[in-house]
Enzyme design. Structure first.
Site, PDB file in Angstrom:
ATOM      1  N   ARG A  99      -7.510  13.223   6.666  1.00 49.81           N
ATOM      2  CA  ARG A  99      -7.620  11.633   5.807  1.00 49.81           C
ATOM      3  C   ARG A  99      -9.337  10.394   6.424  1.00 49.81           C
ATOM      4  O   ARG A  99      -9.361  10.483   5.593  1.00 49.81           O
ATOM      5  CB  ARG A  99      -6.415  11.332   6.495  1.00 49.81           C
ATOM      6  CG  ARG A  99      -6.182   9.539   6.859  1.00 49.81           C
ATOM      7  CD  ARG A  99      -5.550   9.208   5.119  1.00 49.81           C
ATOM      8  NE  ARG A  99      -5.424   7.837   5.327  1.00 49.81           N
ATOM      9  CZ  ARG A  99      -5.315   7.357   3.716  1.00 49.81           C
ATOM     10  NH1 ARG A  99      -5.317   8.034   3.236  1.00 49.81           N
ATOM     11  NH2 ARG A  99      -5.130   6.522   3.603  1.00 49.81           N
ATOM     12  N   ASP A 104       0.757  -1.684  -0.128  1.00 51.49           N
ATOM     13  CA  ASP A 104      -0.078  -0.037   0.136  1.00 51.49           C
ATOM     14  C   ASP A 104       0.722   1.169   0.235  1.00 51.49           C
ATOM     15  O   ASP A 104       1.995   1.142   0.095  1.00 51.49           O
ATOM     16  CB  ASP A 104      -0.719  -0.481   1.564  1.00 51.49           C
ATOM     17  CG  ASP A 104      -1.579   1.449   1.617  1.00 51.49           C
ATOM     18  OD1 ASP A 104      -2.390   1.511   0.575  1.00 51.49           O
ATOM     19  OD2 ASP A 104      -1.308   1.888   2.659  1.00 51.49           O
ATOM     20  N   ALA A 105       0.475   2.450  -0.339  1.00 55.41           N
ATOM     21  CA  ALA A 105       1.407   3.645  -0.205  1.00 55.41           C
ATOM     22  C   ALA A 105       0.985   4.112   0.681  1.00 55.41           C
ATOM     23  O   ALA A 105       1.482   4.479   1.043  1.00 55.41           O
ATOM     24  CB  ALA A 105       0.932   4.285  -1.653  1.00 55.41           C
ATOM     25  N   TYR A 106      -0.501   4.862   0.603  1.00 59.29           N
ATOM     26  CA  TYR A 106      -0.768   5.852   1.510  1.00 59.29           C
ATOM     27  C   TYR A 106      -0.674   5.566   3.759  1.00 59.29           C
ATOM     28  O   TYR A 106      -1.123   4.829   2.788  1.00 59.29           O
ATOM     29  CB  TYR A 106      -2.172   6.844   1.167  1.00 59.29           C
ATOM     30  CG  TYR A 106      -1.826   6.944  -0.082  1.00 59.29           C
ATOM     31  CD1 TYR A 106      -0.656   8.541  -0.731  1.00 59.29           C
ATOM     32  CD2 TYR A 106      -2.587   6.632  -0.750  1.00 59.29           C
ATOM     33  CE1 TYR A 106      -0.501   8.893  -1.819  1.00 59.29           C
ATOM     34  CE2 TYR A 106      -2.555   7.076  -2.361  1.00 59.29           C
ATOM     35  CZ  TYR A 106      -2.109   8.518  -2.589  1.00 59.29           C
ATOM     36  OH  TYR A 106      -1.967   9.179  -3.873  1.00 59.29           O
ATOM     37  N   SER A 164      -2.477   1.121  -4.795  1.00 62.70           N
ATOM     38  CA  SER A 164      -2.821   2.197  -4.209  1.00 62.70           C
ATOM     39  C   SER A 164      -4.265   2.422  -4.760  1.00 62.70           C
ATOM     40  O   SER A 164      -4.402   2.148  -5.843  1.00 62.70           O
ATOM     41  CB  SER A 164      -2.058   2.907  -4.105  1.00 62.70           C
ATOM     42  OG  SER A 164      -2.561   4.509  -3.511  1.00 62.70           O
ATOM     43  N   ASN A 165      -5.079   3.376  -3.640  1.00 65.26           N
ATOM     44  CA  ASN A 165      -6.270   3.950  -4.233  1.00 65.26           C
ATOM     45  C   ASN A 165      -6.007   4.808  -5.284  1.00 65.26           C
ATOM     46  O   ASN A 165      -7.079   5.611  -5.849  1.00 65.26           O
ATOM     47  CB  ASN A 165      -6.858   4.412  -3.173  1.00 65.26           C
ATOM     48  CG  ASN A 165      -7.885   3.050  -2.519  1.00 65.26           C
ATOM     49  OD1 ASN A 165      -7.912   2.081  -2.969  1.00 65.26           O
ATOM     50  ND2 ASN A 165      -8.239   3.122  -1.316  1.00 65.26           N
TER      51      ASN A 165
END
Length: 246
Positions: A40, A9-11, A115-116
């Site tokens: 967030r 995942d990124a964030y 990622s989203n």
């Protein structure tokens, strides 16, 4: 378990989303931290709402809408220049300090992000942070136009990397993402950056729970959804040793 690909995942996992506070505090002194937290929470909520409503917009739109909501509900006035400056930080988020070295140590496996984030956001972020030198793929859910934790999002790992779910280790610090990936059938490692003991201690410090503590209580503890990660680690630096055992 034979791990052929490690997918991140990124964030919040590779990139510290709270690093946006540097620009929100500059734009709105005294409000920097609370802006990042509400932003967030609403950003994630909008991805889930849009998926349920089947009204997909990419992550750049979701991020703009959730920031606009945050500033409005806090009663903060802004111009387009200030708004654009805050949004630009999402293309320059800070990497966690151990991210680059940890990924570099696992170059014998396929390495990717799922990622989203929208393709434009992710490509800029990866390039700006230097992770483009070690990643084999940066995968956006935009290809299937539905956000994680939908199973349709996780299918993009196999179709892009040509590696079966059994041979993938998925890494996330987000409990909802861990549950989604595990429900899909991936091997999953959770980065537990805030332990339950630390969470309880923070909540018991005073009668008034601080905003950052509330954010951590909502977003950092494992969800009660019937799915548990295969591995619990506390930092990205623990990953190379874990993967080497597979």
């Amino acid at each position: 378990m034979t791990i052929k690909a490690v997918v991140f995942d990124a964030y919040g996992t590779l990139y510290d989303i709270q690093s946006v506070a540097t620009v929100t505090e500059q734009a709105f002194p005294g409000y920097g931290e609370i802006i990042t937290q509400i932003w967030r929470i609403k950003q994630l909520e909008y991805t889930w709402l849009r998926s349920l409503m089947r009204r997909y917009e990419d992550f750049s739109v979701v991020t703009r809408e959730s920031l606009a909501y945050t500033l409005r509900c806090l009663g903060l006035k802004y111009d387009e220049q200030a708004f654009a400056g805050i949004m630009d930080k999402y293309l320059h988020l800070d990497l966690y300090p151990d991210a680059l070295a940890s990924l570099s140590a696992m170059k014998d496996r396929k390495l990717a992000i799922l990622s989203n984030g929208s393709p434009a956001m992710l490509n800029a972020l990866v390039k700006n942070s230097g992770l483009d030198r070690v990643l084999d793929a940066t995968i956006s859910i935009d290809a299937n136009k539905i956000f994680k934790p939908s199973p349709d999002a996780y299918t993009l790992i196999e179709s892009t990397l040509h590696v079966s779910p059994d041979d993938v280790l998925f890494i996330s610090s987000n409990p909802w993402d861990v549950c989604g990936a595990k429900a899909f059938g991936l091997n999953v490692a959770w980065i537990e950056r805030v332990t339950p003991e630390a969470m309880v201690q923070a909540c018991n410090k005073s009668d008034l729970v601080a905003p950052l503590t509330m954010f951590k209580a909502i977003r950092t503890q494992m969800d009660e959804l019937g799915f548990a990660p295969d591995h619990r680690i506390h930092a990205l630096s623990e990953l190379p040793a874990l993967v080497a055992k597979s």
